[in-house]
Design an enzyme around this catalytic site. Structure first.
Site, PDB file in Angstrom:
ATOM      1  N   HIS A 190       0.694  -1.146   0.031  1.00 61.11           N
ATOM      2  CA  HIS A 190      -0.062  -0.039   0.096  1.00 61.11           C
ATOM      3  C   HIS A 190       0.837   1.537  -0.133  1.00 61.11           C
ATOM      4  O   HIS A 190       0.368   2.411   0.207  1.00 61.11           O
ATOM      5  CB  HIS A 190      -0.800   0.026   1.242  1.00 61.11           C
TER       6      HIS A 190
ATOM      7  N   CYS B 290       4.573  19.562  -6.066  1.00 59.46           N
ATOM      8  CA  CYS B 290       5.296  18.872  -6.971  1.00 59.46           C
ATOM      9  C   CYS B 290       6.296  19.674  -7.409  1.00 59.46           C
ATOM     10  O   CYS B 290       6.140  20.833  -7.738  1.00 59.46           O
ATOM     11  CB  CYS B 290       4.372  18.301  -7.952  1.00 59.46           C
TER      12      CYS B 290
HETATM   13  P1  OAD Z   1      -6.378  -3.783  10.606  1.00 59.49           P
HETATM   14  O1  OAD Z   1      -6.547  -2.755  11.768  1.00 59.49           O
HETATM   15  O2  OAD Z   1      -7.573  -4.001   9.751  1.00 59.49           O
HETATM   16  O3  OAD Z   1      -6.173  -5.342  11.479  1.00 59.49           O
HETATM   17  C1  OAD Z   1      -5.254  -5.262  12.554  1.00 59.49           C
HETATM   18  C2  OAD Z   1      -5.068  -6.693  12.903  1.00 59.49           C
HETATM   19  O4  OAD Z   1      -3.888  -6.619  14.008  1.00 59.49           O
HETATM   20  C3  OAD Z   1      -6.226  -6.998  13.761  1.00 59.49           C
HETATM   21  O5  OAD Z   1      -6.679  -8.365  13.084  1.00 59.49           O
HETATM   22  C4  OAD Z   1      -5.744  -7.179  15.423  1.00 59.49           C
HETATM   23  O6  OAD Z   1      -6.423  -8.401  15.993  1.00 59.49           O
HETATM   24  C5  OAD Z   1      -4.436  -7.513  14.942  1.00 59.49           C
HETATM   25  N1  OAD Z   1      -3.563  -7.120  16.409  1.00 59.49           N
HETATM   26  C6  OAD Z   1      -3.668  -6.286  16.993  1.00 59.49           C
HETATM   27  N2  OAD Z   1      -2.758  -6.196  18.204  1.00 59.49           N
HETATM   28  C7  OAD Z   1      -1.886  -6.966  17.545  1.00 59.49           C
HETATM   29  C8  OAD Z   1      -0.627  -7.444  17.964  1.00 59.49           C
HETATM   30  N3  OAD Z   1       0.277  -7.055  18.946  1.00 59.49           N
HETATM   31  N4  OAD Z   1       0.238  -8.378  17.428  1.00 59.49           N
HETATM   32  C9  OAD Z   1      -0.466  -8.906  16.129  1.00 59.49           C
HETATM   33  N5  OAD Z   1      -1.745  -8.680  15.654  1.00 59.49           N
HETATM   34  C10 OAD Z   1      -2.286  -7.750  16.372  1.00 59.49           C
HETATM   35  O7  OAD Z   1      -5.067  -3.630   9.607  1.00 59.49           O
HETATM   36  P2  OAD Z   1      -4.851  -4.262   8.515  1.00 59.49           P
HETATM   37  O8  OAD Z   1      -5.149  -5.684   8.436  1.00 59.49           O
HETATM   38  O9  OAD Z   1      -3.274  -4.084   8.186  1.00 59.49           O
HETATM   39  O10 OAD Z   1      -5.115  -0.037   3.929  1.00 59.49           O
HETATM   40  O11 OAD Z   1      -5.595  -3.653   7.527  1.00 59.49           O
HETATM   41  C11 OAD Z   1      -5.261  -3.714   6.023  1.00 59.49           C
HETATM   42  C12 OAD Z   1      -5.642  -2.354   5.539  1.00 59.49           C
HETATM   43  O12 OAD Z   1      -6.655  -1.596   5.676  1.00 59.49           O
HETATM   44  C13 OAD Z   1      -4.485  -1.367   5.868  1.00 59.49           C
HETATM   45  O13 OAD Z   1      -3.164  -1.589   4.817  1.00 59.49           O
HETATM   46  C14 OAD Z   1      -5.062  -0.111   5.317  1.00 59.49           C
HETATM   47  C15 OAD Z   1      -6.394  -0.154   5.878  1.00 59.49           C
HETATM   48  O14 OAD Z   1      -7.409   0.454   5.334  1.00 59.49           O
HETATM   49  C16 OAD Z   1      -4.929   1.203   3.085  1.00 59.49           C
HETATM   50  O15 OAD Z   1      -4.493   1.967   3.584  1.00 59.49           O
HETATM   51  C17 OAD Z   1      -4.925   0.985   1.753  1.00 59.49           C
END
Ligand code: OAD
Length: 248
Positions: A119, A152
């Site tokens: 991303h 830019c």
């Molecule tokens: P999320 O905020 O959707 O999910 C975070 C995950 O991390 C959850 O499943 C939590 O349970 C887990 N979590 C929390 N604390 C943790 C820890 N200490 N160790 C391990 N896991 C933990 O974030 P993403 O899955 O990264 O996109 O979200 C995906 C995308 O959605 C992001 O890249 C962003 C967002 O919109 C864009 O910006 C395009």
């Protein structure tokens, strides 16, 4: 848990090809806010308000103020033990690959080479008009930025954060790298809710490619159904424990 860790460590051995896909949870222990947890960035807010091309076109300054707030928060954070273990694996294990959905740059700061950024990066900017004279993206780590929205350097128009917004496509080179990365023997999905595609699709693809799929997360993610092994806990605790079981 110890038995599951030992099972994964045995499959990883010294030289199995390992791919790690990380999400916001890997940076949670560093103090970076996740998106969908209670208190997360999307809690009580619609991502469409800031993270879409439409939101940016409507009010670039407001959008930039949100990114400036995140840049300020992230600049004050340090990589945690999960980033450090991943960086060591990346340097020491042949065929290791890291694909991250995070834009925070903490994997790079921990010393991981060759990070595939699904991303983009919050530390990179690009020309909003994609003018012919500007590079695809350029780095600017200043906090705060001297002007909002930044300009830019080539055309003087508005610059944007070089991150992927909802409704935008993924760089084809990143898609290719992700396709190669799912061809592995052990695939760890670490700290991701696995709801944002196409990145989340890598989990099922790795499983179909024959990898042992492992989830590392304190909660059950949408990708848990594809995982043969679920390691419940924070990445900053689980990854060092797994690392300690690997051959020295
Ligand atoms: P999320 O905020 O959707 O999910 C975070 C995950 O991390 C959850 O499943 C939590 O349970 C887990 N979590 C929390 N604390 C943790 C820890 N200490 N160790 C391990 N896991 C933990 O974030 P993403 O899955 O990264 O996109 O979200 C995906 C995308 O959605 C992001 O890249 C962003 C967002 O919109 C864009 O910006 C395009």
């Amino acid at each position: 848990m110890e038995e599951l860790l030992a099972q994964v460590a045995a499959r990883m051995g010294e030289d199995a090809r390992v791919t790690v896909l990380t999400g916001a949870g890997v940076s949670a222990a560093s103090g970076v806010r996740t998106f969908r947890d209670p208190g997360g960035l999307w809690h009580g807010m619609r991502p469409e308000e800031v993270a879409t091309p439409e939101a940016f076109a409507c009010d670039p300054r407001l959008c930039w103020e949100w990114y400036e707030m995140r840049r300020r928060q992230i600049a004050a954070c340090e990589p945690n033990p999960a980033h450090e273990v991943i960086a060591r694996w990346a340097r020491q294990r042949p065929g290791f690959r890291l694909v991250t959905q995070n834009v925070d740059g903490l994997h790079e700061r921990a010393g991981t080479p060759g990070v595939v950024r699904f991303h983009g990066s919050i530390w990179h900017l690009s020309c909003a008009a994609r003018c012919a004279g500007s590079p695809a993206a350029w780095e600017d780590r200043r906090v705060p930025l001297p002007e909002l929205p930044p300009a830019c350097p080539a055309c003087g128009g508005i610059a944007r954060p070089a991150v992927v917004w909802f409704g935008e496509g993924i760089d084809p080179r990143v898609i290719l790298a992700a396709r190669e990365a799912v061809e592995c023997e052990v695939f760890l999905a670490v700290g991701t809710s696995a709801v944002v595609f196409p990145a989340a699709g890598m989990i099922g693809e790795a499983r179909r490619a024959g990898a042992l799929v492992v989830e590392v997360n304190p909660e059950t993610s949408a990708g848990a159904g594809e995982a043969q092994v679920v390691l419940r806990g924070g990445a900053e605790v689980v990854l060092p424990r797994l690392d300690a079981l690997l051959p020295a």
